[in-house]
Design an enzyme around this catalytic site. Structure first.
Site, PDB file in Angstrom:
ATOM      1  N   SER A 127      24.567  31.915 -33.650  1.00  0.00           N
ATOM      2  CA  SER A 127      25.652  31.799 -32.668  1.00  0.00           C
ATOM      3  C   SER A 127      26.685  32.892 -32.860  1.00  0.00           C
ATOM      4  O   SER A 127      26.948  33.328 -33.990  1.00  0.00           O
ATOM      5  CB  SER A 127      26.309  30.436 -32.870  1.00  0.00           C
ATOM      6  OG  SER A 127      27.521  30.368 -32.173  1.00  0.00           O
ATOM      7  N   TYR A 152      30.170  23.341 -38.220  1.00  0.00           N
ATOM      8  CA  TYR A 152      28.999  23.713 -37.401  1.00  0.00           C
ATOM      9  C   TYR A 152      28.771  25.219 -37.475  1.00  0.00           C
ATOM     10  O   TYR A 152      27.673  25.695 -37.774  1.00  0.00           O
ATOM     11  CB  TYR A 152      29.195  23.265 -35.931  1.00  0.00           C
ATOM     12  CG  TYR A 152      28.393  24.115 -34.977  1.00  0.00           C
ATOM     13  CD1 TYR A 152      27.019  23.948 -34.871  1.00  0.00           C
ATOM     14  CD2 TYR A 152      29.003  25.138 -34.230  1.00  0.00           C
ATOM     15  CE1 TYR A 152      26.270  24.776 -34.042  1.00  0.00           C
ATOM     16  CE2 TYR A 152      28.266  25.962 -33.411  1.00  0.00           C
ATOM     17  CZ  TYR A 152      26.898  25.780 -33.312  1.00  0.00           C
ATOM     18  OH  TYR A 152      26.167  26.605 -32.506  1.00  0.00           O
ATOM     19  N   LYS A 156      25.721  28.053 -39.355  1.00  0.00           N
ATOM     20  CA  LYS A 156      25.011  29.218 -38.793  1.00  0.00           C
ATOM     21  C   LYS A 156      25.189  30.434 -39.714  1.00  0.00           C
ATOM     22  O   LYS A 156      24.242  31.185 -39.983  1.00  0.00           O
ATOM     23  CB  LYS A 156      25.526  29.538 -37.382  1.00  0.00           C
ATOM     24  CG  LYS A 156      25.297  28.429 -36.375  1.00  0.00           C
ATOM     25  CD  LYS A 156      23.816  28.171 -36.135  1.00  0.00           C
ATOM     26  CE  LYS A 156      23.556  27.066 -35.143  1.00  0.00           C
ATOM     27  NZ  LYS A 156      22.153  26.656 -35.070  1.00  0.00           N
TER      28      LYS A 156
HETATM   29  C1  WQD Z   1      34.338  27.758 -23.096  1.00  0.00           C
HETATM   30  C2  WQD Z   1      35.745  28.008 -22.599  1.00  0.00           C
HETATM   31  C3  WQD Z   1      37.386  26.579 -23.624  1.00  0.00           C
HETATM   32  C4  WQD Z   1      35.904  22.815 -22.077  1.00  0.00           C
HETATM   33  C5  WQD Z   1      31.131  26.595 -28.104  1.00  0.00           C
HETATM   34  C6  WQD Z   1      30.837  26.762 -29.577  1.00  0.00           C
HETATM   35  C7  WQD Z   1      29.877  27.880 -29.792  1.00  0.00           C
HETATM   36  C8  WQD Z   1      28.618  27.704 -28.985  1.00  0.00           C
HETATM   37  C9  WQD Z   1      28.907  27.367 -27.551  1.00  0.00           C
HETATM   38  C10 WQD Z   1      27.164  25.752 -29.323  1.00  0.00           C
HETATM   39  C11 WQD Z   1      36.793  27.993 -23.716  1.00  0.00           C
HETATM   40  C12 WQD Z   1      37.268  26.292 -22.153  1.00  0.00           C
HETATM   41  C13 WQD Z   1      36.060  24.151 -22.348  1.00  0.00           C
HETATM   42  C14 WQD Z   1      36.873  22.149 -21.272  1.00  0.00           C
HETATM   43  C15 WQD Z   1      38.063  24.237 -21.048  1.00  0.00           C
HETATM   44  N1  WQD Z   1      27.811  26.775 -29.681  1.00  0.00           N
HETATM   45  N2  WQD Z   1      37.129  24.855 -21.852  1.00  0.00           N
HETATM   46  N3  WQD Z   1      37.919  22.904 -20.786  1.00  0.00           N
HETATM   47  O1  WQD Z   1      34.107  27.007 -27.289  1.00  0.00           O
HETATM   48  O2  WQD Z   1      33.275  29.181 -26.305  1.00  0.00           O
HETATM   49  O3  WQD Z   1      31.741  27.798 -27.636  1.00  0.00           O
HETATM   50  O4  WQD Z   1      29.917  26.367 -27.416  1.00  0.00           O
HETATM   51  O5  WQD Z   1      26.292  25.143 -29.652  1.00  0.00           O
HETATM   52  O6  WQD Z   1      29.593  27.957 -31.133  1.00  0.00           O
HETATM   53  O7  WQD Z   1      32.035  27.022 -30.254  1.00  0.00           O
HETATM   54  O8  WQD Z   1      32.370  27.011 -25.413  1.00  0.00           O
HETATM   55  O9  WQD Z   1      32.027  25.731 -23.330  1.00  0.00           O
HETATM   56  O10 WQD Z   1      33.382  24.688 -25.203  1.00  0.00           O
HETATM   57  O11 WQD Z   1      34.335  26.606 -23.917  1.00  0.00           O
HETATM   58  O12 WQD Z   1      39.048  24.859 -20.596  1.00  0.00           O
HETATM   59  O13 WQD Z   1      36.814  20.948 -21.009  1.00  0.00           O
HETATM   60  O14 WQD Z   1      36.099  26.919 -21.718  1.00  0.00           O
HETATM   61  O15 WQD Z   1      38.725  26.507 -24.057  1.00  0.00           O
HETATM   62  O16 WQD Z   1      37.761  28.950 -23.397  1.00  0.00           O
HETATM   63  P1  WQD Z   1      33.006  27.776 -26.710  1.00  0.00           P
HETATM   64  P2  WQD Z   1      32.976  25.923 -24.460  1.00  0.00           P
END
Ligand code: WQD
Length: 343
Positions: A127, A152, A156
């Protein structure tokens, strides 16, 4: 004769899409899965798309004896693609032991069992979280790896270190670690997609569930970042493009094309989108207004992450084909199909 590939976690989100692409490219697939965060129906979905039902072995990879027995049974395997792991960031912060235990025991048992059978090709599902808050954008594979914010993420990072030790110790062992950016989207048929357990943590399933009426409103975490509209930037990548990269990676290993026994590739599109841009794409594609509100930042989020894709392009001969609208449209198609299935 078809070459056999073991896919651990093959009933999960990225695993199942990769199984579809492997089958389509004429590989024989054996899925190992404990179904702890996935559904047996995924096998029917894969069969519906490809016309072939993969071999399925239900087992707990934390159990060393069970794992060894399955690898003994499938000792004619050419390569292992290892997806099986827990992946919820917030849950890992609350329960680190569960995360370290699951993600490491399953990894170590898989490695031990495959070595025992002389299966020397291993692809690891890593990741972009290993880059922490990057000092330089776009992120190349040369960017410094930092201790991730969550247990988590740390599983990785440490797993990649384990692989470094493995290639030093075992001359014939070859491995490629793939660092995913933000996988979203679903199979273009609408027959396969993400099945988040309970309330989704990630943006895309939260958006589609809100539009489907399952959630009341989407919270946008922060609009005071130093970006064009203040919301955070991510490199969203279509899961089908990601799956295709795995097929290319398998072929690179099997054709002995790798230049080092441990190679690392970023898998992203190279394009960053803000949260509001993803919402705009969703509203445009579905012609539905999305109920959302801006709230404060989420702990641990970084302002911007996007990949340099040069290395994967050059070495894997892989480029993404699908854009943000394709990602959003396929996610929505999947969500609507799920709704129809329930009715
Ligand atoms: C994306 C953007 C949030 C939800 C995570 C893991 C990473 C990978 C993928 C998984 C961010 C914003 C999100 C919500 C929002 N691993 N958001 N409201 O955090 O980039 O990555 O998932 O197995 O390791 O950390 O992805 O989709 O959670 O967020 O505003 O309800 O959307 O703040 O900017 P992230 P995400």
């Amino acid at each position: 004769m078809k070459q056999k590939i073991i896919v651990t976690g093959g009933c999960g989100y990225i695993g199942s899409h990769t199984v579809v692409e492997l089958i389509t490219h004429n590989f024989e697939v054996v899925i190992l899965d404990d179904l702890s965060n996935s559904n047996i129906k995924t096998l029917d979905r894969i069969a519906k798309i490809t016309g072939i039902r993969p071999i399925f072995e239900q087992l707990d990879l934390k159990n060393s004896e069970q794992t060894k027995a399955v690898f003994q049974k499938h000792k004619d395997t050419a390569a292992v693609v290892h997806f099986a792991a827990y992946k919820a960031v917030a849950e890992s912060v609350q329960n680190p032991v569960m995360y370290y235990k699951n993600n490491f025991f399953s990894l170590l048992n898989t490695l031990e069992a495959q070595l025992e059978q002389g299966i020397n090709n291993f692809i690891f599902s890593s990741s972009a979280t290993v880059y922490g808050e990057p000092k330089k954008l776009p992120i190349t594979e040369e960017n410094q790896v930092q201790r991730p914010f969550s247990p988590y993420g740390n599983t990785k990072k440490i797993a990649e270190e384990i692989l470094e030790d493995m290639v030093k110790a075992h001359q014939d062992f070859s491995t490629i670690s793939l660092r995913y950016f933000n996988p979203i989207g679903a199979h273009l048929s609408g027959n396969l997609g993400e099945l988040p357990n309970g309330i989704p943590n990630n943006l895309m399933p939260y958006i589609t569930q809100t539009a489907a009426g399952i959630r009341k409103e989407l919270q946008v975490f922060g609009n005071d970042y130093d970006t064009k509209d203040g919301t955070a930037i991510r490199d969203y990548i279509h899961v089908v493009d990601l799956a295709d990269a795995h097929v290319k990676t398998v072929k690179r290993l099997l054709n002995k094309k790798q230049e080092k026994s441990l190679e690392i590739f970023n898998l992203g599109t190279g394009n960053g989108y803000t949260v509001l841009e993803v919402i705009q794409s969703f509203e445009k594609i579905t012609k539905k207004p999305l109920n959302y509100k801006i709230v404060s930042r989420r702990a641990g989020d970084v302002p911007a992450l996007y990949a340099s894709t040069e290395l994967a392009k050059e070495k894997l001969n892989w480029e993404t084909q699908l854009n943000i609208d394709d990602m959003v449209a396929s996610s929505w198609k999947w969500e609507e199909n799920l709704k129809n299935e329930k009715n």
